[in-house]
Write an enzyme that holds these catalytic residues in place. Sequence first.
Site, mmCIF file in Angstrom:
data_model
loop_
_atom_site.group_PDB
_atom_site.id
_atom_site.type_symbol
_atom_site.label_atom_id
_atom_site.label_comp_id
_atom_site.label_asym_id
_atom_site.label_seq_id
_atom_site.Cartn_x
_atom_site.Cartn_y
_atom_site.Cartn_z
ATOM 1 N N ASP A 266 3.325 -6.243 -16.892
ATOM 2 C CA ASP A 266 2.713 -5.856 -15.739
ATOM 3 C C ASP A 266 1.311 -4.965 -16.640
ATOM 4 O OD1 ASP A 266 1.360 -5.187 -13.489
ATOM 5 O OD2 ASP A 266 2.933 -4.355 -12.376
HETATM 6 C C1 BGC Z 1 0.012 -5.191 -10.323
HETATM 7 C C2 BGC Z 1 0.580 -6.455 -10.485
HETATM 8 C C3 BGC Z 1 -0.427 -7.468 -10.718
HETATM 9 C C4 BGC Z 1 -1.332 -6.887 -11.682
HETATM 10 C C5 BGC Z 1 -2.641 -7.628 -12.076
HETATM 11 C C6 BGC Z 1 -0.767 -4.595 -11.567
HETATM 12 O O1 BGC Z 1 -1.395 -3.481 -11.118
HETATM 13 O O2 BGC Z 1 1.438 -4.232 -10.292
HETATM 14 O O3 BGC Z 1 1.647 -6.919 -9.287
HETATM 15 O O4 BGC Z 1 -0.087 -8.607 -11.007
HETATM 16 O O5 BGC Z 1 -1.836 -5.656 -11.548
HETATM 17 O O6 BGC Z 1 -3.681 -7.796 -11.244
#
Ligand code: BGC
Length: 726
Positions: A266
């Site tokens: 993540d």
């Molecule tokens: C989120 C993810 C997301 C990623 C990219 C993170 O803050 O938890 O679900 O895919 O950002 O935007």
Amino acid sequence: MLKSAIPFTALGLVLVGLLLFTCNEPQEPDTPTMDVEAKIDSLMSQLTLAEKVNMIHASSAFTSGGVERLGIPELIMSDGPHGVRHEHGRDWVKDEGVRDSSTYLPVGTALAATWNPELGYAFGTVLGTEAKYRGKDVILGPGLNIIRTPLNGRNFEYLTEDPFLNARMTVGYVRGVQDQGIAACAKHYIANNLEYDREYVNVEMSDRALREIYLPGFKAAVQEGEALTVMAAYNKFRGEYCAHSTYLLDDILKEEYGFTGAVISDWNAVKSTVGAATAGLDLEMGSDLPMLATGNVDYNKFHLADTLITLIESGEIEESLIDQKVRRLLRVMFAINAFGERDAGAYNTPEHQGIARQIADEAIVLLKNDGALPLAAEGLGTLAVVGANATRKQAGGGGSSQVKAFYEITPLEGLQNLLGDGTTINYAPGYEVSREGGTTAEMIAEAVEQVSNADAAIYVGGWIHGYSDEWDDNAYDAEATDKPDMMLPFGQEELIRAVLDANPNTIIVLVGGGPVDMRAWQADAKGIVQAWYAGMEGGNALADVLFGNVNPSGKLPMTFPVKLNDYPGHPIPAASYESKEFDYEEGIYVGYRYFDTYEVEPAFAFGHGLSYTTFGYDNLTVEKRDGGVVVSLDVSNQGDVAGAEVVQVYVHDDESSLERPQKELKGFQRVSLDAGASQRVEVTLGEDAFQYYDDTQGKWVLEPGTFTIMVGSSSRDIRLEGSIDW
Ligand code: BGC
């Protein structure tokens, strides 16, 4: 209409086999028929250490590093999960003036409320084709975290509290995306069930809860859906960051489940070089986020960048670990034909809009109906509509799942579209959506006047994703935030009571990702509808349901408790928030598994959803066949309108060595029936439907004995019972 689900790996191999591998430099003997692994070997032999390391961390906000010299492209990623997100540019500055609108699909909870795996597939095809049109390689979805508490701000992005429903809806989604030649990304692996301080909290749970509740969705995504990527969650699990966890990434995901794709972190979930390098984390993303504040973003400062090279050169980390990561990323690239030409994909086609509409039609749940619904459009002179969500567009809010919708039909617009000029619609917002605002005496008076003087009245309220589309404005159903409680915000409780007092026939429509506390007015409302965030066609679908053009068939994918503290694990101990230690003490008793076993009455049960017709359940047989158990019954439509029912099959182990829930969903089947029609429905349960995970032995066990099979219209509306012996 739906493409058949060709196994993705097979599709990928055929495509790869057919396409000449084009690189800037001459390659090792690679021919059009060259095996993918051999091609990977060939590339690996040519990559320098610096190039390999460059591939395993981000090169911009949403891309991995490429190697131009060898023609290895960047992997281009996009959120997810219910639409291809608008462009953010390489540096997180929103791109202006680009064609980046997309189909805004109903959110995860809405998709799950259809209990229709075919729609999961259709949902995935929309994402896959639009991702391709927009030049993406990976869609960051589906979101598979279990809905463990109504407070979680991101529940709307996830599917359900139930592991079986999670798994069934996920497989279609992943295949739908990947059959378009785009990689899906099952996220957030694992136990990111609350947003509170998500980058620092630690989650503890029993092996049994992990296996029975939290893992099945991910297992199905990688084994049945053949998901090409998985996203490691922010939080710690048993004291270790998920992105650094050898247990989660290597032992379970890669070895036990046989996952051959890549694990993506993540965004900013990697916290140390050694932690991520030595575990099965293959690609570090988002570590530029903290650097943005300093105005000094340097991709070589990622954990899996320069420091890693130093540690490899000094012998502290083995280069072979990096090779494994690069191989996996290359495997994903070959599977999605990232080296070749893809077809153009598609952009907001009528077919995509039709899929969004169908999902919304099947997702909306009729919670309560004391004869108030459906409303009659014919001869309707005046309709009062109250509530800020009637006119609010929701696509752009909520965090990373935000979508720049090609268009979004609000509930009020949907009602206008359906009723046309013949009906006067009088709208009163009733409350203001703002941090300081809410309802006022004047706003309540205006709403009361409208509903008192109308032939029919509809209230559309509930949750929101945030006050505006800005990230720091996130609220309630949104990322990086949780709900403070289950109480309706903005003074809506007082408003609803006033409106129901003035016109007891007012229909209450709730927008949102999950339940609200309805104690103050539930008994007085004659019609209550759960509308979720139902996508760009949501307003039209809602109008169709309210006026009976569509017979509602959605079923709750989660329990709606009477009040928050009825939920297992609640109140969440203040000490957990302070220490950031969250122990899932309820174990396997998540959602209805708890409510039914401990006999706590919910407001609306898991699997609940009414129809404008009634369904009969008869002639149950339960028999063993081909190693499984076949549950058959006649389902009949006993009313005078066509409708669809979701037949749910629950299993209870009459006697077991370890305690088990009162019931567990192990099968379901959606069936559409014309008025008066009936159909024999067959649901097959595999052996695994009867097993539990014995954490004293560390394995799944099918304990001989008698199992009760319960078949019904919801977890609390069991119509037929049978049994089977193992
Ligand atoms: C989120 C993810 C997301 C990623 C990219 C993170 O803050 O938890 O679900 O895919 O950002 O935007």
